[in-house]
Each structure stands twice: as C-alpha cells, then as structure tokens.
Design a protein around this motif. Structure first.
Motif, PDB file in Angstrom:
ATOM      1  N   PHE A 122      23.519  36.782  65.410  1.00  0.00           N
ATOM      2  CA  PHE A 122      24.536  37.976  65.625  1.00  0.00           C
ATOM      3  C   PHE A 122      24.217  38.640  67.143  1.00  0.00           C
ATOM      4  O   PHE A 122      25.098  39.351  67.449  1.00  0.00           O
ATOM      5  N   THR A 123      23.221  38.351  67.659  1.00  0.00           N
ATOM      6  CA  THR A 123      22.816  39.091  69.161  1.00  0.00           C
ATOM      7  C   THR A 123      22.925  38.052  70.161  1.00  0.00           C
ATOM      8  O   THR A 123      23.401  38.502  71.366  1.00  0.00           O
ATOM      9  N   ARG A 128      30.146  35.693  63.894  1.00  0.00           N
ATOM     10  CA  ARG A 128      30.668  36.864  63.030  1.00  0.00           C
ATOM     11  C   ARG A 128      30.122  37.104  61.681  1.00  0.00           C
ATOM     12  O   ARG A 128      30.076  38.106  61.252  1.00  0.00           O
ATOM     13  N   THR A 178      27.908  39.824  57.398  1.00  0.00           N
ATOM     14  CA  THR A 178      28.488  40.005  58.673  1.00  0.00           C
ATOM     15  C   THR A 178      27.834  40.535  59.553  1.00  0.00           C
ATOM     16  O   THR A 178      26.665  41.260  59.230  1.00  0.00           O
ATOM     17  N   LYS A 179      28.119  40.527  60.792  1.00  0.00           N
ATOM     18  CA  LYS A 179      27.372  40.948  62.021  1.00  0.00           C
ATOM     19  C   LYS A 179      27.482  42.585  61.903  1.00  0.00           C
ATOM     20  O   LYS A 179      26.147  43.202  61.682  1.00  0.00           O
ATOM     21  N   GLU A 180      28.350  43.279  61.236  1.00  0.00           N
ATOM     22  CA  GLU A 180      28.573  44.675  60.881  1.00  0.00           C
ATOM     23  C   GLU A 180      27.569  44.860  59.730  1.00  0.00           C
ATOM     24  O   GLU A 180      26.797  46.155  59.730  1.00  0.00           O
ATOM     25  N   GLN A 181      27.549  44.517  59.017  1.00  0.00           N
ATOM     26  CA  GLN A 181      26.483  44.648  57.731  1.00  0.00           C
ATOM     27  C   GLN A 181      25.261  44.500  58.146  1.00  0.00           C
ATOM     28  O   GLN A 181      24.263  45.187  57.856  1.00  0.00           O
ATOM     29  N   TRP A 182      24.875  43.368  59.116  1.00  0.00           N
ATOM     30  CA  TRP A 182      23.372  43.077  59.417  1.00  0.00           C
ATOM     31  C   TRP A 182      23.160  44.380  60.523  1.00  0.00           C
ATOM     32  O   TRP A 182      21.953  44.769  60.333  1.00  0.00           O
ATOM     33  N   GLU A 183      24.048  44.811  61.258  1.00  0.00           N
ATOM     34  CA  GLU A 183      23.651  46.052  62.302  1.00  0.00           C
ATOM     35  C   GLU A 183      23.471  47.160  61.467  1.00  0.00           C
ATOM     36  O   GLU A 183      22.767  48.142  61.916  1.00  0.00           O
ATOM     37  N   GLN A 184      24.023  47.532  60.340  1.00  0.00           N
ATOM     38  CA  GLN A 184      23.694  48.539  59.551  1.00  0.00           C
ATOM     39  C   GLN A 184      22.460  48.515  58.556  1.00  0.00           C
ATOM     40  O   GLN A 184      22.201  49.521  57.798  1.00  0.00           O
TER      41      GLN A 184
END
Length: 185
Positions: A122-123, A128, A178-184
């Motif tokens: 993700f980074t 995605r 997802t990347k968004e879920q991982w970031e949260q």
C-alpha cells in the motif's frame, strides 16, 4: 542475497535456484500441506522443474516487486517458509499468502510477515486492494486475516482438485482489505 523486506524478526528474500531442497522439505510435511493437498507431498521433480522456475520467472515478470519470497529468521537465519504477494489479473489487486514450517507456527510470524507485506503493497507498490483465500475450516489462517483487518467478502466453492480434503464441503473464504481500510486501522 536479494532482500525483499525485513521485519523485526524476519528477512524476506528472493528465492534462488539453490533453494529447491527448502521448498521440497516444506511441501513434504503432511501438516503443512493439510489444507492444500490433504497432506500429500509435492513431488520433488515438480518443485525443481515447475514450481521453482515459475517463482524465479515471477521476479522478472513483476520487476522484483511482487512474487514468492523465502522467509528466514533474522536470529540464526533458519528458513521458516515463504510469503507471497502477487497479482492475478491486475497489478493493483494482489494476493497475499504464506506457507510456514510447523516449527514456525504459533510464533506470530504469519501475522508479522503479512503486515509488512501489506505496508509495502500500500505504501510503495501502488496496490489498491489485497486479497487472501483459505479453506473455511483453516481457522489459523482465518485468524491471521482477521488480525490484518481483512474482511470476509465471500465464500467460494473449493476448487475441484481440493475436494477430497477434509472440510472441503464448507468451501473457501476470500478476505480483502483496501488501501483505505488499511490506512484507517
């Protein structure tokens, strides 16, 4: 040795042609192969002539960013198995997986290596979404997926070549993050 990534306790590196015996030993353990082949070992010639060449070709295909990577303990360098981060169809949607020797079970290595791979995906790699699949009855792997924050998205039929495995009637689970879920998280 080409190091792919390091964690607190693990080094993940590219496989080489000299690693066939490590893969053969891993795939010879009935407990390791329980949810993959029903405990049947992979034939050594299959590892040497098909699996290892495909692993090495993957590094070329994906520029060394994705593929199957040997996992070793930093303390002593013992081979504990492998981790995979590879695309099926799209480069921004990749599969996460692992296969570890019994001696490495219960030590948190599956979670530690998988978390590091999620972070890299993700980074650094522009991924995605990451997905993983296992048999419904493989509670150990399902627990790892849950610890990673992955969400069960569907239950799918067990592939025909795995139908003789105990528990196959329950199907497989697919989990995603997802990347968004991982970031949260």
């Amino acid at each position: 040795m080409h190091i792919y990534l390091e964690t607190e306790r693990l080094t993940l590196r590219r496989f080489t042609t000299d690693d066939a015996d490590l893969l053969i030993e891993l795939d010879s353990d009935p407990a390791v192969m329980r949810y993959l082949t029903g405990g049947v070992a992979t034939a050594p010639e299959t590892v040497r002539e098909r699996y290892l060449p495909n692993i090495l070709a993957g590094y070329e295909k994906w520029g060394g960013d994705l593929g199957l990577f040997a996992a070793e303990e930093k303390d002593g360098g013992a081979f504990i198995g492998w981790f995979i981060l590879r695309p099926e169809d799209r480069l921004d949607e990749v599969e996460l997986g692992y296969r570890l020797r019994q001696a490495a079970w219960g030590k948190g290595y599956a979670t530690e290596g998988s978390e590091a791979l999620l972070a890299k995906a993700f980074t650094e790699l522009g991924v995605r979404m990451v997905w993983a699949e296992t048999m419904t009855v493989n509670q150990g792997s399902r627990n790892v997926m849950k610890k990673l924050g992955m969400t069960h998205t569907e239950t799918i039929p067990t592939p025909p070549d795995m139908e003789r495995i105990e528990g196959s009637e329950h199907g497989d689970v697919r989990c995603e993050i997802t990347k968004e879920q991982w970031e949260q998280r």
